[in-house]
Design a protein around this motif. Sequence first.
Motif, PDB file in Angstrom:
ATOM      1  N   LEU A 129       4.822   0.933  -4.627  1.00  0.00           N
ATOM      2  CA  LEU A 129       4.899   2.178  -3.852  1.00  0.00           C
ATOM      3  C   LEU A 129       3.611   2.413  -3.076  1.00  0.00           C
ATOM      4  N   ASN A 130       2.470   2.152  -3.713  1.00  0.00           N
ATOM      5  CA  ASN A 130       1.185   2.311  -3.032  1.00  0.00           C
ATOM      6  C   ASN A 130       1.072   1.373  -1.842  1.00  0.00           C
ATOM      7  N   LYS A 131       1.508   0.136  -2.034  1.00  0.00           N
ATOM      8  CA  LYS A 131       1.437  -0.843  -0.941  1.00  0.00           C
ATOM      9  C   LYS A 131       2.320  -0.405   0.228  1.00  0.00           C
ATOM     10  N   LYS A 132       3.523   0.093  -0.087  1.00  0.00           N
ATOM     11  CA  LYS A 132       4.438   0.563   0.955  1.00  0.00           C
ATOM     12  C   LYS A 132       3.865   1.788   1.667  1.00  0.00           C
ATOM     13  N   LEU A 133       3.261   2.691   0.905  1.00  0.00           N
ATOM     14  CA  LEU A 133       2.669   3.901   1.495  1.00  0.00           C
ATOM     15  C   LEU A 133       1.560   3.535   2.474  1.00  0.00           C
ATOM     16  N   ILE A 134       0.698   2.634   2.078  1.00  0.00           N
ATOM     17  CA  ILE A 134      -0.411   2.231   2.949  1.00  0.00           C
ATOM     18  C   ILE A 134       0.107   1.508   4.185  1.00  0.00           C
ATOM     19  N   ALA A 135       1.060   0.605   3.985  1.00  0.00           N
ATOM     20  CA  ALA A 135       1.607  -0.152   5.127  1.00  0.00           C
ATOM     21  C   ALA A 135       2.315   0.754   6.121  1.00  0.00           C
ATOM     22  N   ALA A 136       2.944   1.828   5.605  1.00  0.00           N
ATOM     23  CA  ALA A 136       3.703   2.732   6.471  1.00  0.00           C
ATOM     24  C   ALA A 136       2.810   3.722   7.217  1.00  0.00           C
ATOM     25  N   SER A 137       1.572   3.850   6.810  1.00  0.00           N
ATOM     26  CA  SER A 137       0.750   4.929   7.359  1.00  0.00           C
ATOM     27  C   SER A 137      -0.549   4.484   8.008  1.00  0.00           C
ATOM     28  N   ILE A 138      -1.076   3.342   7.607  1.00  0.00           N
ATOM     29  CA  ILE A 138      -2.443   3.003   7.997  1.00  0.00           C
ATOM     30  C   ILE A 138      -2.580   2.804   9.505  1.00  0.00           C
ATOM     31  N   PHE A 175      15.810   2.811  -3.244  1.00  0.00           N
ATOM     32  CA  PHE A 175      15.939   3.160  -1.829  1.00  0.00           C
ATOM     33  C   PHE A 175      14.586   3.095  -1.141  1.00  0.00           C
ATOM     34  N   ALA A 176      14.611   2.833   0.160  1.00  0.00           N
ATOM     35  CA  ALA A 176      13.402   2.939   0.977  1.00  0.00           C
ATOM     36  C   ALA A 176      13.142   4.417   1.252  1.00  0.00           C
ATOM     37  N   LEU A 177      11.999   4.900   0.826  1.00  0.00           N
ATOM     38  CA  LEU A 177      11.689   6.327   0.954  1.00  0.00           C
ATOM     39  C   LEU A 177      10.966   6.606   2.261  1.00  0.00           C
ATOM     40  N   PRO A 178      11.268   7.736   2.913  1.00  0.00           N
ATOM     41  CA  PRO A 178      10.471   8.153   4.072  1.00  0.00           C
ATOM     42  C   PRO A 178       9.064   8.508   3.627  1.00  0.00           C
ATOM     43  N   LEU A 179       8.150   8.545   4.573  1.00  0.00           N
ATOM     44  CA  LEU A 179       6.732   8.696   4.248  1.00  0.00           C
ATOM     45  C   LEU A 179       6.414   9.912   3.372  1.00  0.00           C
ATOM     46  N   PRO A 180       6.923  11.124   3.671  1.00  0.00           N
ATOM     47  CA  PRO A 180       6.592  12.257   2.798  1.00  0.00           C
ATOM     48  C   PRO A 180       7.062  12.041   1.362  1.00  0.00           C
ATOM     49  N   ALA A 181       8.279  11.494   1.197  1.00  0.00           N
ATOM     50  CA  ALA A 181       8.811  11.249  -0.145  1.00  0.00           C
ATOM     51  C   ALA A 181       8.029  10.135  -0.842  1.00  0.00           C
ATOM     52  N   LEU A 182       7.627   9.134  -0.093  1.00  0.00           N
ATOM     53  CA  LEU A 182       6.837   8.041  -0.655  1.00  0.00           C
ATOM     54  C   LEU A 182       5.501   8.553  -1.175  1.00  0.00           C
ATOM     55  N   SER A 183       4.904   9.456  -0.437  1.00  0.00           N
ATOM     56  CA  SER A 183       3.645  10.054  -0.854  1.00  0.00           C
ATOM     57  C   SER A 183       3.795  10.835  -2.151  1.00  0.00           C
ATOM     58  N   LEU A 184       4.862  11.617  -2.265  1.00  0.00           N
ATOM     59  CA  LEU A 184       5.110  12.387  -3.490  1.00  0.00           C
ATOM     60  C   LEU A 184       5.418  11.475  -4.666  1.00  0.00           C
ATOM     61  N   MET A 244     -10.682   4.276   1.975  1.00  0.00           N
ATOM     62  CA  MET A 244     -10.088   3.528   0.872  1.00  0.00           C
ATOM     63  C   MET A 244     -11.216   3.038  -0.033  1.00  0.00           C
ATOM     64  N   GLU A 245     -11.465   3.807  -1.085  1.00  0.00           N
ATOM     65  CA  GLU A 245     -12.561   3.492  -1.993  1.00  0.00           C
ATOM     66  C   GLU A 245     -12.207   2.348  -2.931  1.00  0.00           C
ATOM     67  N   ASP A 246     -10.926   2.192  -3.223  1.00  0.00           N
ATOM     68  CA  ASP A 246     -10.448   1.135  -4.109  1.00  0.00           C
ATOM     69  C   ASP A 246      -9.282   0.419  -3.447  1.00  0.00           C
ATOM     70  N   TYR A 247      -8.915  -0.737  -4.023  1.00  0.00           N
ATOM     71  CA  TYR A 247      -7.704  -1.412  -3.578  1.00  0.00           C
ATOM     72  C   TYR A 247      -6.551  -0.807  -4.380  1.00  0.00           C
ATOM     73  N   HIS A 248      -5.991   0.272  -3.866  1.00  0.00           N
ATOM     74  CA  HIS A 248      -5.027   1.077  -4.620  1.00  0.00           C
ATOM     75  C   HIS A 248      -3.738   0.329  -4.977  1.00  0.00           C
ATOM     76  N   PRO A 249      -3.242  -0.574  -4.130  1.00  0.00           N
ATOM     77  CA  PRO A 249      -2.045  -1.320  -4.553  1.00  0.00           C
ATOM     78  C   PRO A 249      -2.310  -2.298  -5.699  1.00  0.00           C
ATOM     79  N   GLY A 250      -3.567  -2.456  -6.064  1.00  0.00           N
ATOM     80  CA  GLY A 250      -3.901  -3.369  -7.159  1.00  0.00           C
ATOM     81  C   GLY A 250      -4.429  -2.663  -8.386  1.00  0.00           C
ATOM     82  N   GLU A 251      -4.282  -1.346  -8.439  1.00  0.00           N
ATOM     83  CA  GLU A 251      -4.782  -0.589  -9.586  1.00  0.00           C
ATOM     84  C   GLU A 251      -3.748  -0.567 -10.714  1.00  0.00           C
ATOM     85  N   GLY A 252      -4.222  -0.754 -11.948  1.00  0.00           N
ATOM     86  CA  GLY A 252      -3.352  -0.621 -13.110  1.00  0.00           C
ATOM     87  C   GLY A 252      -2.369  -1.774 -13.245  1.00  0.00           C
ATOM     88  N   ASN A 253      -1.401  -1.573 -14.131  1.00  0.00           N
ATOM     89  CA  ASN A 253      -0.422  -2.621 -14.415  1.00  0.00           C
ATOM     90  C   ASN A 253       1.016  -2.166 -14.199  1.00  0.00           C
TER      91      ASN A 253
END
Length: 406
Positions: free
Chosen positions: A163-172, A90-99, A147-156
């Motif tokens: 989720l990080n990419k969606k959070l940033i796009a929804a809030s920035i 599901f597409a999460l609202p911003l507070p839920a996406l953050s959690l 934004m100290e790092d490129y968070h949507p590109g962290e880890g594997n």
Amino acid sequence: MEILLVTTHNLATNPRLVKELELFIQLRHRVTVICFEFKNWSYAINLELVAGYKTRNVTIISIPAGRSPFISWFLSVTAESLLRFAGKFFALPLPALSLAVSRRSYLLVTAINKVSGPDWVIGHYPGAIWPVLHAAKKFGSKVGFDMEDYHPGEGNNKHLQSLNKKLIAASIHTMNYVSFAAPLILEQVAIDTKMPKVNWLSIINYFPGSDFIRPVRDKDGPVKLVWFSQNINSGRGLELILPFIKLRPAIVTLHLVGNLDMDFFNNSLKGISNVIIHAPMKQHELHHFLHLFDVGLALDIPLDSNRDLALTNKLIAYLQSGLYVLATSTTAQDAFLKEFPGHGKCFDYKKNTVAEALDGIIHDLSLIRDNQETRYRNFENRNWENESKQLTNMLNELYPVSDTII
């Protein structure tokens, strides 16, 4: 101004926030910090930092990162797990996406109830995005994000990256300003979000000029290499260089600074006589320490896109110290070092041409030592004092205060 800084880290592991904190203190703003407390290698260093800032009238609200108090921890973990799973369907609202991105988001929102009336709220790390927007709405504050790092590109973890990419796009777009620690991170976020770069700042992670000591040329002795990180362990590029170090005990010494992982020591370092281990140091102590060396190693292997785009603290610290830099050829490090000829070079980490690069450094060691003073002078004005003026000007432009010192 009243400024609230919010982070999902502690002070010891978030030096960029600490630099902002110092800047705001110097500008005579009143600062509150909401952060976390970890019972790990950083605990003692963090306690000292927190105690020092409390004596300077900074309000520190520390949240335990462990399982105590249990109810808060349990609720945050449960919310993160459930919402992260739901985010697959599901597409999460911003507070839920953050959690879903970070359980600490819930704890930060709770801690904000202890604060009143900031003029600015500034977040660090993705888990702080929704809390700072919540605080800004609650208090009618201006809001910024670093934004100290490129968070949507962290880890594997592809799902968490999404989720990080969606959070940033929804809030920035709701932020009054966004700062980025590297130009390539800013450009990649612009591609991701397809948004105009209005009030976006590239603020390179330089350190205060006073952190560094003018180098003294060492005419004799082996080439002295240094590398530091929070942890000395595998997967940080040291494996690329250790075979070379082991074969040249008389002409090369390697100093490692950080929290030593004993498995890594036993498997990779034990028995190498020309590797010297140093315990973690406070930032200013580490930066003073760097003047003793010839070459700083920036060995990041871009296992994810963040590492390819980021400019690490170690790379910046080496350059400000006047050290010659040997770096892996990540996109960001290669582009940055090309701006400063004579300050260092990259080697191909895929083919591992480090032996060729280090043999070249050994051959040119006299010249490298002769030019250390020049390299140091070239970076005397490339420091946090000057780089941070972008942030100061942005805050004053968006929230003018007549008695602010520029």
